[in-house]
Design a protein around this motif. Sequence first.
Motif: not given
Length: 357
Positions: A159-166
Amino acid sequence: MAAGAVALVAVAAGGAGAVALAARGEPEPPAPGRAPVETTSVERTDLSDTRSLPGTLGFGAERPLRGAGEGLVTGLPKPGAAVLRGRPLYWVDDRPVPVFFGATPLFRELGKIGLRGRDVTTVADNLAALGYAIGARSGPAAVTTPSRGKPLPGDVFTASLRAALKRWQLDTGLPATGTLDVGQVAVLPGPARVGSVQARLGDPAAGELITLTRAVKVVTVPVNAADVGGIRRGMRVAVLLPADQEIPGKVTVIGTAATDGTSDGGAPQVSVTVTPARSADVKTLDSARVEVRFTVRARRDVLAVPVGALLALREGGYALQLPGGKLLAAKTGMFARGLVEVSGPGITPGLTVVTSS
């Protein structure tokens, strides 16, 4: 007997002549002596075996870059443009396609929490390098495959990686979906330079678009495959530029595939890449023919004499001759620049020996 008589007569005649000269008070001619010999000294020095080969300074060979995914090309870079991490390389359907560095390209859509793979690692590595907080990373040893008990490769899409990607998508001008699909980023091994542009605006994105070269100038040297064994990666070399300027360099790549050569009867050749130690040394040169000097072997602090001082013995081996005629057995080592390494009992620095040259 007749010959002996002639010799005796010659000697007698010579003796009579000397007596006659002495009787007249004239000086006697000097007695014949030994011809003078040329000598040299044993010296302590460094020997090196060097080889100079022609090379070409430039950005190295061009390699094609193919796009992926659907859509049409709407923007292309200019030849010579720098290829940098996180910066757009070309545009598809008016959306930028940025650059990531890594070993594994995207081969599926990333967005589902829990996905694991080396493509996830590529995304995580690049977002972290670009300054985005990606949270804790899950290494490959965290889970194992049920069948073989081996660790699954790559990171987990968290989830943290997805937030960084956004956040990165928003900053880059891409739709901030938190997902990344095939063709939305171009994954390259590292920094590069645009060599030439192959595609035209309106071409399909899934095709050859541009060619890439190295980001820095290098020297490409074709070396006969039989001689490349003396060259190693990391070897220091000297590069002679067209203006007789010598700059330092280092062997960075040794090719593994031999190609038909253009010299020495078409002997197979291997491409060796040399990188100048300072890019500023070749800043003003786009391309040039140069010479590269390889030191393939070196001997430090050895005793050496000119090759002409060696005497080949009838029974085999070599010797050094002293001015008085005495011979010293000599063991030979490296030959270089007209000198030969020697060693043996009695051979010391500064020893005077006879030489033919």
